[in-house]
Design a protein around this motif. Sequence first.
Motif, short mmCIF file in Angstrom:
data_model
loop_
_atom_site.label_atom_id
_atom_site.label_comp_id
_atom_site.label_asym_id
_atom_site.label_seq_id
_atom_site.Cartn_x
_atom_site.Cartn_y
_atom_site.Cartn_z
N THR A 16 0.79 -1.23 0.00
CA THR A 16 0.00 0.00 0.00
C THR A 16 0.83 1.28 0.00
O THR A 16 0.49 2.24 -0.67
CB THR A 16 -0.94 0.02 1.23
N GLN A 30 -7.76 1.99 7.14
CA GLN A 30 -7.14 2.51 5.91
C GLN A 30 -6.77 1.37 4.98
O GLN A 30 -7.00 1.42 3.78
CB GLN A 30 -5.87 3.32 6.25
N GLN A 82 -8.29 0.42 1.23
CA GLN A 82 -7.47 0.28 0.03
C GLN A 82 -7.68 -1.08 -0.64
O GLN A 82 -7.70 -1.19 -1.86
CB GLN A 82 -5.99 0.46 0.39
N ILE A 137 -10.98 -0.93 -2.54
CA ILE A 137 -10.81 -0.16 -3.79
C ILE A 137 -10.12 -1.03 -4.84
O ILE A 137 -10.50 -1.04 -6.01
CB ILE A 137 -10.00 1.15 -3.53
N ALA A 138 -9.07 -1.77 -4.39
CA ALA A 138 -8.32 -2.64 -5.32
C ALA A 138 -9.23 -3.69 -5.94
O ALA A 138 -9.18 -3.94 -7.15
CB ALA A 138 -7.16 -3.30 -4.58
N CYS A 195 -1.96 3.97 -14.28
CA CYS A 195 -1.85 5.10 -13.33
C CYS A 195 -2.47 6.37 -13.89
O CYS A 195 -2.99 7.19 -13.14
CB CYS A 195 -0.39 5.34 -12.95
N GLN A 249 -5.57 5.38 -8.09
CA GLN A 249 -5.15 4.34 -7.14
C GLN A 249 -4.63 3.08 -7.86
O GLN A 249 -4.46 2.03 -7.26
CB GLN A 249 -6.34 3.94 -6.25
N ILE A 254 -1.35 1.08 -6.53
CA ILE A 254 -1.62 0.39 -5.26
C ILE A 254 -2.55 -0.80 -5.50
O ILE A 254 -2.35 -1.88 -4.94
CB ILE A 254 -2.19 1.37 -4.21
N ALA A 255 -3.55 -0.61 -6.37
CA ALA A 255 -4.48 -1.71 -6.68
C ALA A 255 -3.73 -2.90 -7.28
O ALA A 255 -3.92 -4.05 -6.85
CB ALA A 255 -5.56 -1.22 -7.64
#
Length: 479
Positions: free
Chosen positions: A156, A370, A374, A377-378, A395, A400, A403-404
């Motif tokens: 993350t 948090q 994340q 979202i991923a 990107c 995101q 990170i995903a």
Amino acid sequence: MQSIDAWENVKLAFQNIWGYSDFRPPQGEIVRALLKQQDALIVMPTGGGKSICFQLPALLQTGLTIVVSPLVALMENQVQELREKGLPAGMLHGELGKSDRAATLKAIESGKLRLLYLSPETLLSKPVWERISQPQVQINGLILDEAHCLVQWGETFRPAYRRLGAVRSALLKSKAEGSQIAIAAFTATADPVTQTTLERVLQLRSPQKFLINPYRPNLKLQVKTICTPRGRRKQLLKFIQSHPQKSGLVYVRTRKDSEELAEWLQKQGLSTAAYHAGLTPKVRRTLEGDWLHGKLQFVVCTCAFGMGINKPDVRWIAHFHPPLLLSEYVQEIGRAGRDGKVAEALMLVSEPTGWLDPEDKQRQQFFQSQELKQRQIAQQLSDRLPSQGNIEAVCRQFPQGEIALSLLHGTGQVQWQDPFHYILNRAAVTQKITQNLAVQRMNQYMTTKQCRWQFILESFGFSVEAKSLGKGCGYCDHC
């Protein structure tokens, strides 16, 4: 197998550069493995002389060894030490001036460097990747220093770490036939789960393993439960005052905490300052120098301080807030008592209910919420991401996105073809999330009635060593 003469030359070089007559176990074995271009996984306690183990082989070979390091401060300290010895080492990071950056990039192309320190993000940046991919640039090895950061931060906070496993095969495509690049991961703390993750993510090939337990009989461990924020400050003050003029470190979790607490401690007449990643490089270097040379008794710091800084006479470590992970804790207490003399480590924790002082509970809940956000979202993004593509395009389209992809790589749904192109397999069986288990282990440590060193040894997979302590270590608040 190296000849006796060749090995004598290795030892001679070691003596000439560092001034030691012989290696400490297992330094010699690690140097041999890296000189033979073997992959390796090294877990050695803080202060065990890890950096020499990869610096020496790099200096004895022609070609470049790339050292991936998580912090600018850590790179600067190691490169400065090497340069002071007149050795060909360089670094690249965002805080470097244009002329220094250009000179280092030129030195890579002309083969003048033996060691290049950089972060995973800089390694995978276009200007650097283009240069190290040139056919004439010989790469001997990829060293991951403070390798636990790949596991702690890689999904993350620093997603570039998750792409490092694709670096070797991508680089070899541009090199002469028969070229070899060894990969070695170095860390002071890695439990069995972390070791497995490092092997898998870095795609280590039958790595030589050197696993040294973190037990330090000169380091006394203590955990103290406090009931109020005021009580926490009073306990800390009492602990520091019980070590007059003795060098130490106070660890907090955020920049804001470090500034507020340092200000309060200064008002109590103590010689200290706040240290965190938000300070300018010049200020950080000044503070490190002042602490190393005794102008400051201690600094109030985040985890940005201490990695790679060698001060043998640190007599105490105080955790004003508990770290989130046991591995962080072991890293940070390992900075005390490197000279073998007695040192103390105190951790202050809120009473378990959180009714009177909810700070620790809130901090942990924030971290976990948090991370959960994340991950959600991923998973949502995974349905919208192209089944294959390059990270730059992803990107641009999804803020995101990186990170995903990193989180999906962690659950086995993303495969990196090279450090920039991925394949997404939505049908892949997702692996269990282990970070929460690590957080639980830290909570258990805070409340355990067991010998604290035995608990730590068992947590890091050293059950035999834990049993050898018998009824306890005699050096913690339970023994």
